[in-house]
Design a protein around this motif. Sequence first.
Motif, PDB file in Angstrom:
ATOM      1  N   PRO A 202      11.405   2.777  -1.497  1.00 52.31           N
ATOM      2  CA  PRO A 202      13.060   2.682  -1.726  1.00 52.31           C
ATOM      3  C   PRO A 202      13.479   1.429  -0.735  1.00 52.31           C
ATOM      4  O   PRO A 202      14.701   1.038  -1.115  1.00 52.31           O
ATOM      5  CB  PRO A 202      13.463   3.947  -1.099  1.00 52.31           C
ATOM      6  N   ASP A 203      12.662   0.942   0.192  1.00 51.69           N
ATOM      7  CA  ASP A 203      13.071  -0.154   0.723  1.00 51.69           C
ATOM      8  C   ASP A 203      12.818  -1.764   0.075  1.00 51.69           C
ATOM      9  O   ASP A 203      13.224  -2.665   0.893  1.00 51.69           O
ATOM     10  CB  ASP A 203      12.301  -0.325   2.248  1.00 51.69           C
ATOM     11  N   GLY A 204      12.466  -1.538  -0.964  1.00 52.47           N
ATOM     12  CA  GLY A 204      12.437  -2.888  -1.694  1.00 52.47           C
ATOM     13  C   GLY A 204      11.177  -3.426  -1.864  1.00 52.47           C
ATOM     14  O   GLY A 204      10.840  -4.562  -1.972  1.00 52.47           O
ATOM     15  N   PHE A 205      10.124  -2.624  -1.892  1.00 46.65           N
ATOM     16  CA  PHE A 205       8.752  -3.338  -1.953  1.00 46.65           C
ATOM     17  C   PHE A 205       7.821  -2.312  -2.765  1.00 46.65           C
ATOM     18  O   PHE A 205       8.151  -1.049  -2.918  1.00 46.65           O
ATOM     19  CB  PHE A 205       8.109  -3.810  -0.725  1.00 46.65           C
ATOM     20  N   LEU A 206       6.600  -3.260  -3.249  1.00 47.66           N
ATOM     21  CA  LEU A 206       5.742  -1.966  -4.129  1.00 47.66           C
ATOM     22  C   LEU A 206       4.676  -1.975  -3.086  1.00 47.66           C
ATOM     23  O   LEU A 206       3.965  -2.813  -2.040  1.00 47.66           O
ATOM     24  CB  LEU A 206       5.120  -2.770  -5.141  1.00 47.66           C
ATOM     25  N   ASN A 212     -11.378  -2.262  -6.681  1.00 48.46           N
ATOM     26  CA  ASN A 212     -12.695  -2.763  -6.142  1.00 48.46           C
ATOM     27  C   ASN A 212     -12.483  -3.001  -4.714  1.00 48.46           C
ATOM     28  O   ASN A 212     -11.964  -4.073  -4.435  1.00 48.46           O
ATOM     29  CB  ASN A 212     -13.136  -3.531  -7.178  1.00 48.46           C
ATOM     30  N   GLY A 213     -12.955  -2.347  -3.587  1.00 47.08           N
ATOM     31  CA  GLY A 213     -12.887  -2.724  -2.457  1.00 47.08           C
ATOM     32  C   GLY A 213     -11.869  -1.880  -1.631  1.00 47.08           C
ATOM     33  O   GLY A 213     -11.758  -1.918  -0.275  1.00 47.08           O
ATOM     34  N   GLY A 214     -11.108  -1.218  -2.411  1.00 47.95           N
ATOM     35  CA  GLY A 214     -10.085  -0.125  -1.946  1.00 47.95           C
ATOM     36  C   GLY A 214      -9.157  -0.504  -0.768  1.00 47.95           C
ATOM     37  O   GLY A 214      -9.019   0.122   0.174  1.00 47.95           O
ATOM     38  N   ARG A 215      -8.378  -1.730  -1.332  1.00 45.52           N
ATOM     39  CA  ARG A 215      -7.317  -2.120  -0.436  1.00 45.52           C
ATOM     40  C   ARG A 215      -6.086  -2.163  -0.979  1.00 45.52           C
ATOM     41  O   ARG A 215      -5.728  -1.641  -2.208  1.00 45.52           O
ATOM     42  CB  ARG A 215      -7.752  -3.961  -0.563  1.00 45.52           C
ATOM     43  N   LEU A 216      -4.944  -2.092  -0.015  1.00 45.07           N
ATOM     44  CA  LEU A 216      -3.481  -1.814  -0.486  1.00 45.07           C
ATOM     45  C   LEU A 216      -2.938  -2.965   0.015  1.00 45.07           C
ATOM     46  O   LEU A 216      -3.165  -3.688   0.880  1.00 45.07           O
ATOM     47  CB  LEU A 216      -3.135  -0.648   0.360  1.00 45.07           C
ATOM     48  N   PHE A 217      -1.572  -3.343  -0.705  1.00 44.82           N
ATOM     49  CA  PHE A 217      -0.892  -4.621  -0.562  1.00 44.82           C
ATOM     50  C   PHE A 217       0.468  -4.158  -0.568  1.00 44.82           C
ATOM     51  O   PHE A 217       0.977  -3.356  -1.182  1.00 44.82           O
ATOM     52  CB  PHE A 217      -1.005  -5.495  -1.530  1.00 44.82           C
ATOM     53  N   LYS A 218       1.252  -4.702   0.371  1.00 48.00           N
ATOM     54  CA  LYS A 218       2.698  -4.541   0.357  1.00 48.00           C
ATOM     55  C   LYS A 218       3.232  -5.800  -0.225  1.00 48.00           C
ATOM     56  O   LYS A 218       3.397  -6.752   0.122  1.00 48.00           O
ATOM     57  CB  LYS A 218       3.215  -4.323   1.819  1.00 48.00           C
ATOM     58  N   ILE A 219       4.069  -5.439  -1.346  1.00 52.20           N
ATOM     59  CA  ILE A 219       4.650  -6.687  -2.197  1.00 52.20           C
ATOM     60  C   ILE A 219       6.232  -6.454  -2.243  1.00 52.20           C
ATOM     61  O   ILE A 219       6.748  -5.549  -2.874  1.00 52.20           O
ATOM     62  CB  ILE A 219       4.184  -6.690  -3.519  1.00 52.20           C
ATOM     63  N   PRO A 220       6.694  -7.412  -1.470  1.00 56.04           N
ATOM     64  CA  PRO A 220       8.245  -7.388  -1.365  1.00 56.04           C
ATOM     65  C   PRO A 220       8.948  -7.857  -2.753  1.00 56.04           C
ATOM     66  O   PRO A 220       8.501  -9.027  -3.303  1.00 56.04           O
ATOM     67  CB  PRO A 220       8.872  -8.251  -0.309  1.00 56.04           C
ATOM     68  N   LEU A 221       9.763  -7.067  -3.427  1.00 57.41           N
ATOM     69  CA  LEU A 221      10.259  -7.410  -4.746  1.00 57.41           C
ATOM     70  C   LEU A 221      11.145  -8.912  -4.736  1.00 57.41           C
ATOM     71  O   LEU A 221      11.445  -9.358  -5.539  1.00 57.41           O
ATOM     72  CB  LEU A 221      11.040  -6.216  -5.201  1.00 57.41           C
ATOM     73  N   LYS A 222      12.121  -8.899  -3.569  1.00 61.57           N
ATOM     74  CA  LYS A 222      12.721 -10.209  -3.411  1.00 61.57           C
ATOM     75  C   LYS A 222      11.927 -11.319  -3.497  1.00 61.57           C
ATOM     76  O   LYS A 222      12.470 -12.511  -3.822  1.00 61.57           O
ATOM     77  CB  LYS A 222      13.871 -10.014  -2.533  1.00 61.57           C
ATOM     78  N   PHE A 227       3.741 -11.439   0.215  1.00 58.06           N
ATOM     79  CA  PHE A 227       3.139 -10.104   0.072  1.00 58.06           C
ATOM     80  C   PHE A 227       2.047 -10.092   1.188  1.00 58.06           C
ATOM     81  O   PHE A 227       1.460 -11.180   1.732  1.00 58.06           O
ATOM     82  CB  PHE A 227       2.301  -9.741  -1.235  1.00 58.06           C
ATOM     83  N   THR A 228       1.499  -8.760   1.626  1.00 58.82           N
ATOM     84  CA  THR A 228       0.651  -8.629   2.891  1.00 58.82           C
ATOM     85  C   THR A 228      -0.291  -7.440   2.605  1.00 58.82           C
ATOM     86  O   THR A 228       0.161  -6.771   1.926  1.00 58.82           O
ATOM     87  CB  THR A 228       1.497  -8.834   4.162  1.00 58.82           C
ATOM     88  N   ASN A 275       6.218   0.692   8.968  1.00 60.20           N
ATOM     89  CA  ASN A 275       6.992  -0.034   7.897  1.00 60.20           C
ATOM     90  C   ASN A 275       5.366  -0.580   6.774  1.00 60.20           C
ATOM     91  O   ASN A 275       5.742  -1.538   6.306  1.00 60.20           O
ATOM     92  CB  ASN A 275       7.821  -0.841   8.065  1.00 60.20           C
ATOM     93  N   TRP A 276       4.643   0.125   6.912  1.00 64.62           N
ATOM     94  CA  TRP A 276       3.242  -0.461   6.086  1.00 64.62           C
ATOM     95  C   TRP A 276       2.793  -1.874   6.519  1.00 64.62           C
ATOM     96  O   TRP A 276       2.228  -2.344   5.532  1.00 64.62           O
ATOM     97  CB  TRP A 276       3.794  -0.391   4.642  1.00 64.62           C
ATOM     98  N   GLN A 277       2.834  -1.953   7.564  1.00 62.12           N
ATOM     99  CA  GLN A 277       2.000  -3.270   8.072  1.00 62.12           C
ATOM    100  C   GLN A 277       0.424  -2.848   8.233  1.00 62.12           C
ATOM    101  O   GLN A 277      -0.432  -3.422   7.857  1.00 62.12           O
ATOM    102  CB  GLN A 277       2.678  -3.662   9.375  1.00 62.12           C
ATOM    103  N   SER A 278       0.214  -1.594   8.564  1.00 62.88           N
ATOM    104  CA  SER A 278      -0.977  -0.703   8.732  1.00 62.88           C
ATOM    105  C   SER A 278      -0.502   0.605   8.507  1.00 62.88           C
ATOM    106  O   SER A 278       0.471   1.200   8.184  1.00 62.88           O
ATOM    107  CB  SER A 278      -1.537  -1.043  10.134  1.00 62.88           C
TER     108      SER A 278
END
Length: 334
Positions: A202-206, A212-222, A227-228, A275-278
């Motif tokens: 709800p803060d505006g990101f995915l 493959n590799g089991g990684r997660l990314f934070k993708i700001p919609l604006k 992304f990080t 806030n999903w940096q880690s």
Amino acid sequence: MKIVKNAGRMVLLYSIIGLLSTNVFAQLPKEVLVKSPGLYPEGLVYDATTESFFTTSVSQGKIVKVSKKGKVTVFADDEDLVSTIGLEIDVKRNRLIVCNSDPGASIKSTEATKGKLAAIVFYNLKTGKREKYIDLAAIAPLGGHMANDVVVDNKGNFYITDSFSSIIYKVTKRGKATILINDKRLASPAGTFGLNGLAYHPDGFLIVALYNGGRLFKIPLKKPSNFTEINLGNKPFPTIDGVLLLDDNTIAVACNNLTGAKYPSAVYKVKSTNNWQSANTIGVFETGDTFPTTLTKADNDVFVVYAKLPMLFGGVKPVAQEFEITKVEFQKKK
């Protein structure tokens, strides 16, 4: 008169107790058995209005509705569906949104669609009538495509991952499709599954998983290009399939094994304090050799579907006769 009044109150009290007891017994069971030979479900959502689950079929290209007692009814099975994958309910607009693809394991697979089909379909949630079909591959560069999972934001926009490219699509509530992001950093090696489950924050990101590799990314919609990657510390899982937001700081991820690596399939609870940096793993639910794929909230609980997809992709005969939708009960991560 006092005795009569008290008797009336007692009747009322017993009635309330009876209603509460009925409600308790009406709760979802810990496991719903889906008896549908060769279904091989992948997606899972729960419809609170009808108290039932919707799931898909990689092998048969249809959508089924499953009651909490396990009764299976076909919700949609139109000719354009090849392999149905992820799905999402748009409650406000009374729609079920379904990913349609062809990873090559469906009875409807063709050379024209295999590894190239990526579409989403809108269905009326009450009637099952198809309202819109959107060809996502038509707006994408040439190459492999597979619409895998879909999530809706608070404005009614949908976001869809493409497992055979580095693309995340955006589709407005009116059905206009665009490419939200296409970045090689989100790709995986050829011949493997890439972008997979995702959750809207709800803060505006995915929060998006790379299988493959089991990684997660934070993708700001604006500004998606900013992304990080979310730092997961000691990399506790080599694959990530489904992603479900539990609260602003916690997600559940389903991890399975389509790579041949030797590790247990499980659902993990993952928490962030920045806030999903880690994020760190704080709980685990071991599933055994069942191939858990997608997660959904039902009442106050989390449920996962056991897809058994290695049997399908491995050509195992006879086909699996039944599948499970199971309540996730996390244990503290050691």
